[in-house]
Design a protein around this motif. Structure first.
Motif, PDB file in Angstrom:
ATOM      1  N   ALA A  36       0.834  -1.216   0.000  1.00 45.92           N
ATOM      2  CA  ALA A  36       0.000   0.000   0.000  1.00 45.92           C
ATOM      3  C   ALA A  36       0.861   1.256   0.000  1.00 45.92           C
ATOM      4  CB  ALA A  36      -0.929  -0.008   1.218  1.00 45.92           C
ATOM      5  N   LEU A  37       1.937   1.258   0.790  1.00 38.80           N
ATOM      6  CA  LEU A  37       2.803   2.435   0.843  1.00 38.80           C
ATOM      7  C   LEU A  37       3.607   2.605  -0.440  1.00 38.80           C
ATOM      8  CD1 LEU A  37       3.992   2.278   4.557  1.00 38.80           C
ATOM      9  CD2 LEU A  37       2.332   3.865   3.536  1.00 38.80           C
ATOM     10  N   ALA A  38       3.994   1.501  -1.067  1.00 38.83           N
ATOM     11  CA  ALA A  38       4.704   1.581  -2.347  1.00 38.83           C
ATOM     12  C   ALA A  38       3.805   2.201  -3.418  1.00 38.83           C
ATOM     13  CB  ALA A  38       5.178   0.195  -2.780  1.00 38.83           C
ATOM     14  N   ARG A  39       2.498   1.891  -3.377  1.00 39.20           N
ATOM     15  CA  ARG A  39       1.553   2.499  -4.327  1.00 39.20           C
ATOM     16  C   ARG A  39       1.300   3.966  -3.989  1.00 39.20           C
ATOM     17  NH1 ARG A  39      -1.031  -2.333  -3.486  1.00 39.20           N
ATOM     18  NH2 ARG A  39      -2.551  -1.386  -2.098  1.00 39.20           N
ATOM     19  N   LYS A  40       1.238   4.271  -2.706  1.00 40.32           N
ATOM     20  CA  LYS A  40       0.914   5.633  -2.266  1.00 40.32           C
ATOM     21  C   LYS A  40       2.093   6.586  -2.449  1.00 40.32           C
ATOM     22  CE  LYS A  40      -2.301   8.166  -0.418  1.00 40.32           C
ATOM     23  NZ  LYS A  40      -3.542   8.417  -1.119  1.00 40.32           N
ATOM     24  N   GLY A  89      -1.913  -3.252  16.869  1.00 40.34           N
ATOM     25  CA  GLY A  89      -3.048  -4.149  16.638  1.00 40.34           C
ATOM     26  C   GLY A  89      -3.640  -4.089  15.258  1.00 40.34           C
ATOM     27  N   ASN A  90      -4.305  -3.021  14.933  1.00 41.77           N
ATOM     28  CA  ASN A  90      -4.959  -2.872  13.640  1.00 41.77           C
ATOM     29  C   ASN A  90      -4.571  -1.516  13.055  1.00 41.77           C
ATOM     30  OD1 ASN A  90      -6.613  -3.245  11.439  1.00 41.77           O
ATOM     31  ND2 ASN A  90      -8.506  -2.789  12.524  1.00 41.77           N
ATOM     32  N   PRO A  91      -3.413  -1.442  12.385  1.00 38.61           N
ATOM     33  CA  PRO A  91      -2.935  -0.150  11.901  1.00 38.61           C
ATOM     34  C   PRO A  91      -3.854   0.472  10.864  1.00 38.61           C
ATOM     35  CG  PRO A  91      -1.573  -1.921  11.045  1.00 38.61           C
ATOM     36  CD  PRO A  91      -2.544  -2.540  12.004  1.00 38.61           C
ATOM     37  N   ARG A  92      -4.022   1.766  10.953  1.00 31.63           N
ATOM     38  CA  ARG A  92      -4.824   2.535  10.004  1.00 31.63           C
ATOM     39  C   ARG A  92      -3.893   3.180   8.981  1.00 31.63           C
ATOM     40  NH1 ARG A  92      -8.991   0.057  11.149  1.00 31.63           N
ATOM     41  NH2 ARG A  92     -10.124   0.517  13.040  1.00 31.63           N
ATOM     42  N   LEU A  93      -4.139   2.898   7.718  1.00 35.76           N
ATOM     43  CA  LEU A  93      -3.300   3.423   6.656  1.00 35.76           C
ATOM     44  C   LEU A  93      -3.259   4.948   6.681  1.00 35.76           C
ATOM     45  CD1 LEU A  93      -1.501   2.666   4.294  1.00 35.76           C
ATOM     46  CD2 LEU A  93      -3.522   2.625   2.835  1.00 35.76           C
ATOM     47  N   LYS A  94      -4.393   5.589   6.971  1.00 35.10           N
ATOM     48  CA  LYS A  94      -4.447   7.060   6.997  1.00 35.10           C
ATOM     49  C   LYS A  94      -3.439   7.654   7.985  1.00 35.10           C
ATOM     50  CE  LYS A  94      -8.843   8.780   5.404  1.00 35.10           C
ATOM     51  NZ  LYS A  94     -10.072   9.465   5.730  1.00 35.10           N
ATOM     52  N   SER A  95      -3.350   7.090   9.177  1.00 37.94           N
ATOM     53  CA  SER A  95      -2.426   7.644  10.171  1.00 37.94           C
ATOM     54  C   SER A  95      -0.973   7.401   9.774  1.00 37.94           C
ATOM     55  CB  SER A  95      -2.711   7.085  11.566  1.00 37.94           C
ATOM     56  OG  SER A  95      -2.504   5.697  11.600  1.00 37.94           O
ATOM     57  N   ILE A  96      -0.708   6.296   9.114  1.00 40.37           N
ATOM     58  CA  ILE A  96       0.655   6.008   8.656  1.00 40.37           C
ATOM     59  C   ILE A  96       1.027   6.958   7.521  1.00 40.37           C
ATOM     60  CG2 ILE A  96       2.115   4.250   7.577  1.00 40.37           C
ATOM     61  CD1 ILE A  96       0.422   2.197   9.260  1.00 40.37           C
ATOM     62  N   ILE A  97       0.096   7.189   6.605  1.00 42.26           N
ATOM     63  CA  ILE A  97       0.338   8.139   5.505  1.00 42.26           C
ATOM     64  C   ILE A  97       0.583   9.531   6.059  1.00 42.26           C
ATOM     65  CG2 ILE A  97      -0.788   9.322   3.564  1.00 42.26           C
ATOM     66  CD1 ILE A  97      -2.088   6.552   2.903  1.00 42.26           C
ATOM     67  N   LYS A  98      -0.223   9.949   7.008  1.00 42.27           N
ATOM     68  CA  LYS A  98      -0.075  11.269   7.620  1.00 42.27           C
ATOM     69  C   LYS A  98       1.317  11.418   8.250  1.00 42.27           C
ATOM     70  CE  LYS A  98      -3.431  13.979   9.862  1.00 42.27           C
ATOM     71  NZ  LYS A  98      -3.864  14.583   8.730  1.00 42.27           N
ATOM     72  N   THR A  99       1.778  10.376   8.927  1.00 43.81           N
ATOM     73  CA  THR A  99       3.117  10.417   9.523  1.00 43.81           C
ATOM     74  C   THR A  99       4.185  10.486   8.443  1.00 43.81           C
ATOM     75  OG1 THR A  99       2.326   9.164  11.434  1.00 43.81           O
ATOM     76  CG2 THR A  99       4.705   9.231  11.081  1.00 43.81           C
ATOM     77  N   GLY A 104       8.123  14.461   4.798  1.00 40.99           N
ATOM     78  CA  GLY A 104       8.338  15.010   3.456  1.00 40.99           C
ATOM     79  C   GLY A 104       7.873  14.148   2.306  1.00 40.99           C
ATOM     80  N   TYR A 105       7.224  13.039   2.580  1.00 41.36           N
ATOM     81  CA  TYR A 105       6.720  12.179   1.513  1.00 41.36           C
ATOM     82  C   TYR A 105       5.453  12.790   0.941  1.00 41.36           C
ATOM     83  CZ  TYR A 105      10.099   8.657   2.826  1.00 41.36           C
ATOM     84  OH  TYR A 105      11.269   7.998   3.064  1.00 41.36           O
ATOM     85  N   VAL A 106       5.303  12.656  -0.371  1.00 40.59           N
ATOM     86  CA  VAL A 106       4.153  13.236  -1.071  1.00 40.59           C
ATOM     87  C   VAL A 106       3.338  12.103  -1.682  1.00 40.59           C
ATOM     88  CG1 VAL A 106       3.436  14.795  -2.911  1.00 40.59           C
ATOM     89  CG2 VAL A 106       5.511  15.303  -1.596  1.00 40.59           C
ATOM     90  N   PRO A 107       2.059  11.966  -1.267  1.00 41.53           N
ATOM     91  CA  PRO A 107       1.238  10.885  -1.808  1.00 41.53           C
ATOM     92  C   PRO A 107       0.946  11.069  -3.296  1.00 41.53           C
ATOM     93  CG  PRO A 107       0.157  11.966   0.066  1.00 41.53           C
ATOM     94  CD  PRO A 107       1.363  12.763  -0.274  1.00 41.53           C
ATOM     95  N   ALA A 108       0.879   9.956  -4.007  1.00 43.37           N
ATOM     96  CA  ALA A 108       0.499   9.988  -5.426  1.00 43.37           C
ATOM     97  C   ALA A 108      -0.983  10.325  -5.514  1.00 43.37           C
ATOM     98  CB  ALA A 108       0.778   8.635  -6.076  1.00 43.37           C
ATOM     99  N   GLU A 109      -1.351  10.952  -6.574  1.00 46.05           N
ATOM    100  CA  GLU A 109      -2.770  11.335  -6.767  1.00 46.05           C
ATOM    101  C   GLU A 109      -3.617  10.152  -7.121  1.00 46.05           C
ATOM    102  OE1 GLU A 109      -4.043  14.338  -6.024  1.00 46.05           O
ATOM    103  OE2 GLU A 109      -2.025  14.730  -5.330  1.00 46.05           O
TER     104      GLU A 109
END
Length: 109
Positions: A36-40, A89-99, A104-109
């Motif tokens: 998921a992070l490789a795609r994001k 326990g159950n990681p949320r992708l949104k909080s990981i992306i926010k971190t 300095g990481y920029v999410p792909a559109e």
């Protein structure tokens, strides 16, 4: 903002956490999160590492944190970014992306 190469560590075990019965295994979460992070964040370097809490690598910091997960009964998988606990326990992708964005990481559109 300058981007820092971050290491995302996922601490877990083959056996599913007793409080996490209906959730995916730590290894499944690791594989899902890495993909998921490789795609994001395509073409943005970061490292995702899986550490088995009952058989950690000999690296002192990782071994010590694996013992902490056991001693403190943390819900695993435990996700760390740059040695800070981001999820249990159950990681949320949104909080990981926010971190990741704070580094300095920029999410792909």
């Amino acid at each position: 903002m300058e981007k820092k190469h971050v290491e995302i560590q996922i601490y877990g075990a083959e056996q599913i956490c007793a409080s996490c019965v209906n959730l995916p295994s730590s290894k499944d979460t690791y594989e899902w999160l890495e993909a998921a992070l490789a795609r994001k964040f395509p073409e943005q370097p970061f490292t995702v590492t899986y550490i088995d809490i009952f058989n950690p690598a000999e690296e002192t910091k990782k071994k010590a944190f694996a013992q902490r997960v056991i001693d403190e009964d943390l819900f695993y998988p435990v996700v760390l970014i740059e040695e800070e606990i981001i999820a249990e326990g159950n990681p949320r992708l949104k909080s990981i992306i926010k971190t990741m964005e704070t580094y300095g990481y920029v999410p792909a559109e």
